[in-house]
Design an enzyme around this catalytic site. Structure first.
Site, PDB file in Angstrom:
ATOM      1  CD  GLU A 329       1.356   0.093  -0.992  1.00  0.00           C
ATOM      2  OE1 GLU A 329       0.409   0.423  -0.239  1.00  0.00           O
ATOM      3  OE2 GLU A 329       2.507  -0.053  -0.577  1.00  0.00           O
ATOM      4  CE1 TYR A 403       3.610  -2.732   6.207  1.00  0.00           C
ATOM      5  CE2 TYR A 403       4.492  -2.125   8.341  1.00  0.00           C
ATOM      6  CZ  TYR A 403       3.925  -1.764   7.137  1.00  0.00           C
ATOM      7  OH  TYR A 403       3.678  -0.445   6.862  1.00  0.00           O
TER       8      TYR A 403
END
Length: 538
Positions: A329, A403
């Site tokens: 994150e 991803y």
């Protein structure tokens, strides 16, 4: 950090949230949300959000003052707010404006002059969508902590910030002058939002207002509420303010777990450049959901475990050396929050680079071999189902492969460049060059081609626009080896490293057969740990 994957095991393991993937039958509502129509031809300068949250009723009310500059004379502007929320009134210089609603769009009638800075005040209220399983779906989380205190958070990437506050809900426009966030909550609770804390005020009605100020541009979906019985600790590390807000009873655990932020910042600032929101500081905020890249207020819900909730996404053991949510994150602060894709069809710009940042951190701490082991281990999660780049103008993302297929594509490009000094220079200059900018796939490809001096567009196109990865076909032809690429991109060409009789060699295959004279296929080893490709021995 969004959606994933279709396999049940991976659904448990991956930290993705609300993704609009694989959709092809688009509706009027999709177009209203995803396209830059005339009614959206204005530039947002600043938002002033001022709301009250009523936990017992799961209700919010308040206003958002929107400062903007039209790019042309406009008689109607579009502001987005989900249709389950109430529009109480909209004012312009003290006068109420008329509006109509269509799906989640609010069309506001007025007289807005080209080039003149203007503002409207949008008053609203209602019970926002409650997420069933945040952050995989969007909405509010209303829950209780272990002591029975209200614990509330928002997570709306993909679904849209307009599910709980009115804004121009398109990724291409961020408020250049930042944002003011004022949130009143019941006394005894604290609200933590993005940016710098500016103070709190007891309103005398059982509520305390918590004021935050964001100085940098910010994605709408990054704007967050985090309400709970929080305690704060922090420090200034090498000139950067690090602040942490955690549940009172988790303070001791957090002080140990969050020590990882310092070596992470050392690594990321070396590889990607200075933390891009220094003026707003860096925060980790404990949340009742797994996590999200909320700018300058990163949501943390990994339960103070290493890996991903105690598991290793790579299956190699390497991913258990670090806290996945802290690293992933925070990587988004550079990739997604600082540089942002103009259309969510290009969300690979956020997710591929951030997934690759996991590998970067691993390499910073434990060396190249562990970094390569980790990134190659994540290949097991790749589906090659639909293209990574989605459809433009309809608020639709591509495959969740953005991803780890994207990360392996970047690892492949690193080895195509074959010069780590140059690679790290390009990666850092890329993040710095596009700092606080809205960009597209073309911008990324053009930049990497220019800085590397290589024709990389065919490589980006094959991995991003098609489901298949390149296949190196090899066959014996008498005393020689024949080799070529099988790929979707016309005239695809990409170098690849091999070992021939234990000697390193670089091949330059194209889609036409080439010959490696006086060589045997059995003596040829392809470096598939450095190049994410298939090899077919024919």
């Amino acid at each position: 950090m969004k959606k994933l994957l279709l396999i049940a095991f991976l659904t448990v393991l991956t930290s993705k949230a609300q993704v609009l993937t694989g959709q092809r039958a688009y509706t009027r509502a999709d177009t209203l949300r995803g396209s830059l129509r005339t009614e959206r031809n204005f530039d947002v300068k600043k938002y002033h959000l001022d709301i009250t949250v009523h936990p017992a009723k799961k209700f919010i009310n308040g206003s958002n003052t929107i400062e903007f500059i039209p790019h042309e004379n406009l008689s109607t502007i579009q502001i987005d707010l989900f249709d389950n929320m109430n529009v109480d009134s909209i004012t312009h210089h003290g006068k109420q404006l008329n509006y109509i609603r269509e799906f989640n769009a609010v069309f506001i009638n007025g007289n807005f002059k080209k080039g003149a800075k203007d503002r409207i005040v949008f008053y609203y209220s209602g019970n926002p969508i409650i997420a069933k399983r945040a952050p995989w779906d969007g909405g509010f989380v209303f829950t209780k902590d272990a002591n029975g205190n209200d614990w509330i958070a928002t997570a709306c990437q993909g679904t849209g910030a307009s599910l709980w506050w009115p804004n121009k809900d398109h990724q291409s426009d961020e408020p250049e002058e930042g944002m003011s966030i004022k949130v009143a909550v019941p006394n005894g609770l604290m609200n933590v939002s993005n940016g710098r804390f500016k103070g709190n005020k007891d309103l005398g009605n059982g509520f305390t207002r918590w004021d935050w100020e964001v100085r940098n541009p910010i994605n709408n979906y990054d704007v967050a509420l985090n309400i709970g019985d929080y305690v704060h600790f922090g420090e200034t590390y090498k000139g950067l303010d690090l602040d942490y807000y955690v549940l009172r009873y988790n303070l001791d655990k957090a002080k140990i777990q969050f020590e990882e932020v310092k070596p992470m910042m050392d690594c990321f600032q070396e590889k990607f450049g200075q933390y891009p929101f220094k003026e707003d500081g860096y925060k980790l905020v404990e949340t009742p959901h797994l996590g999200m890249e909320h700018q300058s207020a990163v949501a943390y819900g990994n339960k103070y475990k290493k890996g991903y909730m105690g598991s290793d996404l790579s299956g190699t053991g390497v991913g258990l050396k670090w806290d996945f949510i802290i690293i992933h994150e925070t990587g988004h602060e550079w990739f997604g929050n600082s540089l942002t894709s103009s259309d969510i069809a290009d969300m690979w710009i956020h997710e591929s680079f951030t997934a690759y940042s996991e590998n970067v951190y691993t390499e910073c701490r434990w060396g190249y071999e562990d970094g390569q082991k980790y990134v190659n281990g994540t290949a097991k999660m790749i589906q090659n189902d639909i293209p990574i780049i989605g459809d433009y103008g309809v608020n639709s993302e591509g495959s969740g492969d953005m991803y780890y297929k994207g990360a392996l594509m970047l690892n492949t490009i690193r080895h195509i460049i074959d010069n780590d000094t140059k690679w790290w220079t390009i990666l850092r200059s890329y993040a710095e060059h596009f700092k606080h900018q809205i960009i597209s796939t073309k911008d990324v490809v053009d930049y990497f081609e220019k800085e590397s001096g290589l024709k990389l567009k065919p490589v980006f196109d094959q991995y991003l626009r098609y489901t298949k990865i390149p296949t190196l076909e090899i066959q014996q032809d008498g005393k020689d080896i024949l080799y070529r690429w099988n790929a979707d991109v016309a005239n695809f060409n990409m170098p690849v490293d091999v070992s021939l009789q234990s000697e390193p060699k670089r091949l330059t295959p194209t889609t036409k057969w080439k010959k490696l004279k006086k060589s045997r296929v059995d003596d040829l080893k392809v470096m598939t740990s450095e190049f994410y490709i298939n090899v077919k021995r024919m």
